[in-house]
Design a protein around this motif. Structure first.
Motif, short mmCIF file in Angstrom:
data_model
loop_
_atom_site.label_atom_id
_atom_site.label_comp_id
_atom_site.label_asym_id
_atom_site.label_seq_id
_atom_site.Cartn_x
_atom_site.Cartn_y
_atom_site.Cartn_z
N ARG A 73 0.84 -1.20 0.00
CA ARG A 73 0.00 0.00 0.00
C ARG A 73 0.87 1.24 0.00
O ARG A 73 1.91 1.28 0.67
N VAL A 74 0.45 2.26 -0.74
CA VAL A 74 1.20 3.51 -0.82
C VAL A 74 0.30 4.67 -0.43
O VAL A 74 -0.78 4.85 -0.99
N ARG A 75 0.74 5.45 0.55
CA ARG A 75 0.08 6.70 0.91
C ARG A 75 0.99 7.85 0.48
O ARG A 75 2.21 7.72 0.55
N THR A 76 0.40 8.94 0.07
CA THR A 76 1.20 10.07 -0.39
C THR A 76 0.88 11.31 0.44
O THR A 76 -0.26 11.58 0.79
N ALA A 77 1.94 12.06 0.76
CA ALA A 77 1.81 13.32 1.49
C ALA A 77 2.63 14.37 0.75
O ALA A 77 3.78 14.11 0.37
N ARG A 78 2.05 15.54 0.53
CA ARG A 78 2.74 16.59 -0.21
C ARG A 78 3.65 17.44 0.69
O ARG A 78 4.49 18.18 0.18
N ASN A 79 3.47 17.34 1.99
CA ASN A 79 4.29 18.13 2.90
C ASN A 79 4.35 17.42 4.25
O ASN A 79 3.72 16.37 4.45
N LEU A 80 5.10 17.99 5.17
CA LEU A 80 5.29 17.34 6.47
C LEU A 80 4.03 17.36 7.31
O LEU A 80 3.82 16.48 8.15
N THR A 81 3.19 18.37 7.11
CA THR A 81 1.93 18.43 7.87
C THR A 81 1.03 17.27 7.48
O THR A 81 0.46 16.58 8.35
N GLU A 82 0.89 17.00 6.19
CA GLU A 82 0.10 15.85 5.74
C GLU A 82 0.75 14.55 6.20
O GLU A 82 0.07 13.60 6.57
N ALA A 83 2.08 14.50 6.16
CA ALA A 83 2.78 13.29 6.56
C ALA A 83 2.50 12.95 8.02
O ALA A 83 2.28 11.78 8.36
N GLU A 84 2.50 13.95 8.87
CA GLU A 84 2.24 13.70 10.29
C GLU A 84 0.83 13.16 10.51
O GLU A 84 0.60 12.31 11.36
N ARG A 85 -0.11 13.63 9.71
CA ARG A 85 -1.49 13.14 9.83
C ARG A 85 -1.62 11.71 9.32
O ARG A 85 -2.41 10.93 9.87
N LEU A 86 -0.86 11.34 8.30
CA LEU A 86 -0.96 10.01 7.70
C LEU A 86 -0.04 8.99 8.36
O LEU A 86 -0.12 7.80 8.05
N LEU A 87 0.81 9.43 9.26
CA LEU A 87 1.79 8.54 9.88
C LEU A 87 1.14 7.79 11.04
O LEU A 87 1.21 8.21 12.19
N THR A 88 0.52 6.67 10.73
CA THR A 88 -0.13 5.83 11.73
C THR A 88 0.71 4.59 11.98
O THR A 88 1.73 4.36 11.32
N ASP A 89 0.28 3.77 12.93
CA ASP A 89 1.06 2.61 13.33
C ASP A 89 1.17 1.55 12.25
O ASP A 89 2.04 0.68 12.32
N ASP A 90 0.27 1.57 11.25
CA ASP A 90 0.33 0.55 10.21
C ASP A 90 1.28 0.94 9.07
O ASP A 90 1.43 0.19 8.10
N VAL A 91 1.94 2.09 9.17
CA VAL A 91 2.96 2.47 8.19
C VAL A 91 4.26 1.80 8.59
O VAL A 91 4.70 1.89 9.72
N HIS A 92 4.89 1.11 7.64
CA HIS A 92 6.13 0.40 7.92
C HIS A 92 7.37 1.15 7.44
O HIS A 92 8.45 0.98 8.01
N CYS A 93 7.22 1.93 6.38
CA CYS A 93 8.39 2.58 5.79
C CYS A 93 8.00 3.94 5.23
O CYS A 93 6.86 4.14 4.80
N ILE A 94 8.94 4.87 5.27
CA ILE A 94 8.74 6.23 4.76
C ILE A 94 9.74 6.47 3.63
O ILE A 94 10.94 6.21 3.81
N LEU A 95 9.25 6.92 2.48
CA LEU A 95 10.13 7.33 1.39
C LEU A 95 10.08 8.85 1.31
O LEU A 95 9.06 9.44 0.98
N LEU A 96 11.19 9.47 1.65
CA LEU A 96 11.24 10.92 1.81
C LEU A 96 12.06 11.57 0.71
O LEU A 96 13.23 11.21 0.49
N ASP A 97 11.47 12.55 0.04
CA ASP A 97 12.18 13.33 -0.96
C ASP A 97 13.03 14.38 -0.24
O ASP A 97 12.49 15.27 0.44
N LEU A 98 14.33 14.28 -0.37
CA LEU A 98 15.22 15.21 0.33
C LEU A 98 15.16 16.62 -0.24
O LEU A 98 15.69 17.55 0.38
N ALA A 99 14.50 16.79 -1.40
CA ALA A 99 14.39 18.11 -2.00
C ALA A 99 13.26 18.93 -1.40
O ALA A 99 13.07 20.09 -1.77
N LEU A 100 12.51 18.34 -0.48
CA LEU A 100 11.42 19.09 0.17
C LEU A 100 11.99 20.28 0.93
O LEU A 100 13.11 20.21 1.45
N PRO A 101 11.23 21.37 1.03
CA PRO A 101 11.71 22.52 1.81
C PRO A 101 11.83 22.17 3.29
O PRO A 101 11.14 21.29 3.80
#
Length: 202
Positions: A73-101
């Motif tokens: 399963r893939v969840r997408t977040a456009r920024n860190l605020t969305e990421a914090e909301r989508l970061l639940t216990d069933d997430v196993h891995c985070i793919l982070l774009d280092l180019a984010l502000p």
């Protein structure tokens, strides 16, 4: 006159062997470790949280598969605020774009500020850093900071990412187990030291 039949005593589950006895003066309680990594039991589906400002333009293909051939399963977040909301216990891995502000929108001069923020936000999750192929040094530094691995954006495909996710999750689980073992040894050493200090002097 009819003889009253004595009522049978209900046999507690503890006595019948169907349950574990509760400790005296309290209920039986099972506590989960606060730092436990996201569970991935038998049959569990891996979940990836992609943090990227343009998920639609991502090279990630939708047919990501785990080791058992099941879709990831893939969840997408456009920024860190969305990421914090989508970061639940069933997430196993985070793919982070280092180019984010950087968090807060300010220029801190730290190229890995966004990664450090995510690592503080999700200390129990495996993190993969996504960077350009011309920025290998930045990817290597991301691993030194705490990411499990780094991937080049323009070389990424579904098979490579699926394997990287599985390895990152297992590496994070192994690192967490080693850390707990080391902490347990330190606690045991401290307890032995305290016990020696409490013994009466002959």
């Amino acid at each position: 006159m009819p003889v009253p039949v004595p009522r049978q005593r209900a046999i507690p589950a503890v006595e019948s062997g169907q349950a574990q006895a509760a400790p005296a003066g309290g209920l039986l309680k099972v506590e989960a470790h606060r730092d436990a990594a996201p569970a991935q039991g038998t049959g569990a589906t891996l979940t990836l949280l992609l943090i990227e400002d343009d998920p639609a333009g991502s090279p990630i293909v939708p047919d990501l598969l785990d080791s058992a051939g099941k879709p990831i399963r893939v969840r997408t977040a456009r920024n860190l605020t969305e990421a914090e909301r989508l970061l639940t216990d069933d997430v196993h891995c985070i793919l982070l774009d280092l180019a984010l502000p950087a968090p807060g929108g300010g220029d801190t001069g730290d190229e890995l500020a966004v990664l450090r923020h995510v690592l503080r936000l999700a200390p129990r999750h495996a993190v993969l850093a996504l960077t350009a192929s011309t920025d290998a040094e930045r990817g290597a530094e991301a691993v030194r900071v705490g990411a499990q691995d780094y991937l080049f954006r323009d070389e990424l495909d579904g098979r490579l990412l699926s394997r990287a996710i599985r390895y990152a999750v297992e590496r994070k689980r192994s690192d967490t187990a080693e850390r707990r073992l080391a902490e347990g040894r330190l606690r045991a050493q401290e307890n032995r030291r305290l016990e020696r200090g409490l013994l009466p002097t002959p």
